[in-house]
Write an enzyme that holds these catalytic residues in place. Structure first.
Site, mmCIF file in Angstrom:
data_model
loop_
_atom_site.group_PDB
_atom_site.id
_atom_site.type_symbol
_atom_site.label_atom_id
_atom_site.label_comp_id
_atom_site.label_asym_id
_atom_site.label_seq_id
_atom_site.Cartn_x
_atom_site.Cartn_y
_atom_site.Cartn_z
ATOM 1 N N HIS A 224 0.871 -1.284 -0.077
ATOM 2 C CA HIS A 224 -0.099 0.005 0.093
ATOM 3 C C HIS A 224 0.954 1.414 0.009
ATOM 4 O O HIS A 224 1.531 1.606 1.007
ATOM 5 C CB HIS A 224 -0.883 -0.047 1.202
ATOM 6 N N GLY B 162 -5.688 3.427 -1.498
ATOM 7 C CA GLY B 162 -5.210 4.454 -2.139
ATOM 8 C C GLY B 162 -6.034 4.776 -3.369
ATOM 9 O O GLY B 162 -5.718 5.974 -4.082
ATOM 10 N N PRO C 266 -9.679 -0.645 -0.443
ATOM 11 C CA PRO C 266 -9.757 0.722 -0.356
ATOM 12 C C PRO C 266 -10.427 1.176 0.956
ATOM 13 O O PRO C 266 -11.051 0.374 1.883
ATOM 14 C CB PRO C 266 -10.900 0.890 -1.476
ATOM 15 N N GLY C 267 -10.356 2.482 1.378
ATOM 16 C CA GLY C 267 -10.809 3.248 2.619
ATOM 17 C C GLY C 267 -11.799 4.059 1.872
ATOM 18 O O GLY C 267 -12.778 4.002 1.573
ATOM 19 N N ARG C 268 -10.944 5.286 1.550
ATOM 20 C CA ARG C 268 -11.551 6.409 0.895
ATOM 21 C C ARG C 268 -12.548 6.064 0.025
ATOM 22 O O ARG C 268 -13.763 6.778 -0.199
ATOM 23 C CB ARG C 268 -10.313 7.128 0.395
ATOM 24 N N TYR D 236 -4.004 18.308 5.676
ATOM 25 C CA TYR D 236 -3.331 18.174 4.561
ATOM 26 C C TYR D 236 -3.602 19.468 3.440
ATOM 27 O O TYR D 236 -3.346 19.303 2.254
ATOM 28 C CB TYR D 236 -3.883 16.964 3.646
ATOM 29 N N CYS E 125 -10.416 27.865 19.235
ATOM 30 C CA CYS E 125 -9.396 29.098 19.683
ATOM 31 C C CYS E 125 -8.174 28.808 18.768
ATOM 32 O O CYS E 125 -7.027 28.394 19.614
ATOM 33 C CB CYS E 125 -9.317 29.282 20.947
ATOM 34 N N GLU E 126 -8.214 28.902 17.672
ATOM 35 C CA GLU E 126 -6.575 28.700 17.014
ATOM 36 C C GLU E 126 -6.813 29.242 15.334
ATOM 37 O O GLU E 126 -7.883 28.808 14.755
ATOM 38 C CB GLU E 126 -6.723 26.874 16.680
HETATM 39 C C1 LIG Z 1 -5.160 3.551 5.137
HETATM 40 C C2 LIG Z 1 -4.878 2.268 4.373
HETATM 41 C C3 LIG Z 1 -5.800 1.865 3.351
HETATM 42 C C4 LIG Z 1 -6.663 2.850 2.591
HETATM 43 O O1 LIG Z 1 -6.139 3.804 2.081
HETATM 44 P P1 LIG Z 1 -7.330 4.615 1.316
HETATM 45 O O2 LIG Z 1 -6.537 5.902 0.556
HETATM 46 O O3 LIG Z 1 -8.257 5.255 2.066
HETATM 47 O O4 LIG Z 1 -7.761 3.717 -0.033
HETATM 48 C C5 LIG Z 1 -5.351 0.726 2.912
HETATM 49 N N1 LIG Z 1 -4.486 -0.179 3.346
HETATM 50 C C6 LIG Z 1 -3.785 0.073 4.440
HETATM 51 C C7 LIG Z 1 -2.784 -0.869 4.981
HETATM 52 C C8 LIG Z 1 -3.827 1.402 4.720
HETATM 53 O O5 LIG Z 1 -3.173 1.857 5.841
#
Ligand SMILES: *Cc1c(COP(=O)(O)O)cnc(C)c1O
Length: 428
Positions: free
Chosen positions: A200, A236, A278-280, A320, A350-351
Site C-alpha cells: 500500500h 489508495g 480501499p478506504g476512501r 493536508y 481558539c486557533e
Molecule cells: C489507510 C490504508 C488503506 C486505505 O487507504 P485509502 O487511501 O483510504 O484507500 C489501505 N490499506 C492500508 C494498509 C492502509 O493503511
C-alpha cells in the site's frame, strides 16, 4: 456551480434542514446507497477489504459486510468494531468451490503490535499482515504455526500529501523490499507460513503510480514461492474531490492486477486470491458534514463565514490542505440563491488554523459561495472518509452525531457526545 433542484439541499434525498432539525449540528450524514454502489464498482476483485480506519461506524461496517466486503483492522479497537459489526474472526477452513483460498474476514495490518492488539489477534485468531520483522517473532510466540501476510515497502511511494505517502525510504510502513529474503528466512525459523503479500504505497495516489506496485509484488512473489495464496493491491484509490476531477479507470487497473495474478497462478500451479483494500473510495463521497452558520464578519477586505464545526470535526483541511466541496442551504431548507461571493470558511476553535478553505502549508484561501447568514447551513461534501474518525475533543467539543440515510429514511448511528462524555474517567 450550485444546482437549483432539491438534491442541492439534501443528503440521500433527505433535506439537510430536516437532518439538522432532528439531530442538531455539526452532524455527519452518510448516504447508504452511494456506499453500496462503490462496493459494487469493485465487484471484479475476488476480495474487497475495507480499510475501516476511513469510516469505522458500526452501521457502515454492517452495510459493507452485507455487500460481501471484508475488513482491515489497524488496532485492537478496530478488531473489536469488526466483531461488533458481525464479522467472523477467521476464515472457515478449506478452499472455496472456485479453488481460491479462504478469505480472512478480518486482517490486522500494522507495523507494530501494541500489547492490546497482540492480545486481540491471539485471542480471536485474526490473520496478520506484518509491517515489521519483529512482529513475526511476537506472533509466533502467541500463535505458533500461523499463516501471515507480509506488507512490503517497494522502495517507492505516492500520495496526495507527503503525510499520506506510505512507500519509499521516507515512510515507516512495511518491510523494506531488499530485506524480504532474510525476513522470509526469519518467518521460517519462527515456524510461520507466508501466505500473502501486500503493498500500500499511499492514499489518493494516481493509478499510474499504483500500477507500479503490481510489478513489485510479482518480483517479490518469486522469493516467497508456493506458499503464496493471496496478493493485495492495497488501497489508495482516488476519489474526485474538486468539481473538475473524475473517477479513475478502475477497469484498466483491475486488468493489470489480474494479469499479474494469472502469471503467478501459472508459476505456482494454484489459484491466487486477488484483494483490493480501499478506504476512501468506499465512503468518501457518501459522507456530508452538515454545519450551521453562527457568525459572519469582515476582516479588512476579507469576508468570513464561521460555522459550528472546526478541525475538531473535520481535520483534513488543516492536516493536508484538503479541498471539500461546500454547499449553502438556507435556514428554510432551500438551496441558497444569490450571487456567489468569495468567503473564508472557518470554525469555532481558539486557533487561527481552524479554517476549512486552506491549502497545504496552511495558506488561507477563499471560496465563492452564495451569501450565507446566521442560521443557514454549510454542507461540506466528500467528507465520508477520514472525517468523523479523525474528529477530536479539542477545545472540549463533543464528537458529532453520525446518521445513516437509506432509501429516504434516516437514523442515528452514533449519538452526539454529551458534556458528561467529555469528562468521563477524569477525577479532580
Ligand atoms: C489507510 C490504508 C488503506 C486505505 O487507504 P485509502 O487511501 O483510504 O484507500 C489501505 N490499506 C492500508 C494498509 C492502509 O493503511
Amino acid at each position: 456551480m450550485q444546482e437549483t433542484d432539491g438534491a442541492a439541499a439534501a443528503v440521500g434525498g433527505v433535506p439537510v434542514a430536516e437532518l439538522a432539525r432532528c439531530y442538531g449540528t455539526p452532524l455527519y450524514a452518510y448516504d447508504a446507497e452511494i456506499i453500496r454502489q462503490r462496493c459494487r464498482d469493485l465487484a471484479a476483485w475476488d476480495t474487497v477489504r475495507f480499510a475501516q480506519k476511513a469510516c469505522s461506524n458500526l452501521a457502515v461496517l454492517n452495510l459493507v459486510r452485507q455487500e460481501g466486503v471484508v475488513v482491515d483492522a489497524v488496532s485492537a479497537g478496530e478488531i473489536h468494531r469488526a466483531l461488533a459489526a458481525g464479522y467472523m474472526p477467521h476464515a472457515a477452513p478449506g478452499n472455496g468451490e472456485d479453488g481460491l483460498p479462504p478469505v480472512h474476514p478480518i486482517v490486522y495490518t500494522a507495523d507494530i503490535f501494541d500489547r492490546d492488539s497482540l492480545a486481540a489477534v491471539a485471542s480471536h485468531g485474526i490473520h496478520v499482515n506484518c509491517g515489521s520483522a519483529d512482529m513475526l517473532d511476537q506472533l509466533a510466540e502467541r500463535m505458533p504455526g500461523a499463516a501471515v501476510t507480509l506488507r512490503v515497502n517497494p522502495g517507492f511511494g505516492h500520495g496526495h500529501s507527503q503525510k499520506t505517502n506510505t512507500g519509499g525510504e521516507g515512510s515507516k510502513h512495511g518491510i523494506w523490499h531488499e530485506d524480504i529474503p532474510q525476513v522470509l528466512q526469519r518467518a521460517e525459523w519462527a515456524g510461520l507460513m507466508v501466505s500473502g503479500l501486500h503493498m500500500h504505497i499511499g492514499s489518493g495516489s494516481d493509478l499510474a503510480h499504483l500500477a507500479e506496485v503490481a510489478g513489485a509484488v510479482e518480483r517479490i512473489a518469486a522469493d516467497v514461492g508456493r506458499s503464496l495464496t493471496t496478493i493485495s493491491a492495497g488501497g489508495g484509490l482516488p476519489v474526485p474531490y474538486r468539481p473538475d476531477e473524475t473517477h479513475a479507470d478502475l477497469g484498466g487497473y483491475f486488468q493489470l492486477w489480474d494479469a499479474t495474478r494469472k502469471r503467478l497462478e501459472d508459476r505456482f500451479g494454484h489459484r491466487i486470491r486477488l484483494e483490493i483494500e480501499p478506504g476512501r473510495y468506499l465512503t468518501a463521497e457518501a459522507g456530508s458534514l452538515v454545519t450551521e452558520v453562527r457568525a459572519t464578519k469582515r476582516m479588512g477586505s476579507k469576508r468570513y463565514v464561521l460555522v459550528d464545526a472546526g478541525f475538531n470535526t473535520l481535520a483534513r483541511p488543516v492536516l493536508y490542505g484538503s479541498y471539500h466541496p461546500i454547499r449553502v442551504v438556507a435556514a428554510d431548507g432551500r438551496p441558497a440563491a444569490g450571487e456567489p461571493q468569495a468567503v473564508v470558511v472557518g470554525g469555532p476553535l481558539c486557533e487561527s488554523g481552524d479554517i476549512f478553505t486552506q491549502e497545504e502549508g496552511g495558506f488561507v484561501t477563499s471560496r465563492p459561495l452564495p451569501p450565507a447568514a446566521v442560521g443557514d447551513f454549510l454542507v461540506l461534501d466528500v467528507a465520508g472518509a477520514y472525517g468523523f474518525v479523525m474528529a477530536s475533543n479539542y477545545n472540549s467539543k463533543p464528537l458529532p452525531a453520525e446518521v445513516l440515510v437509506d432509501g429516504g429514511q434516516h437514523r442515528l448511528v452514533r449519538a452526539r457526545q454529551t458534556s458528561d462524555d467529555l469528562i468521563r474517567g477524569e477525577t479532580v
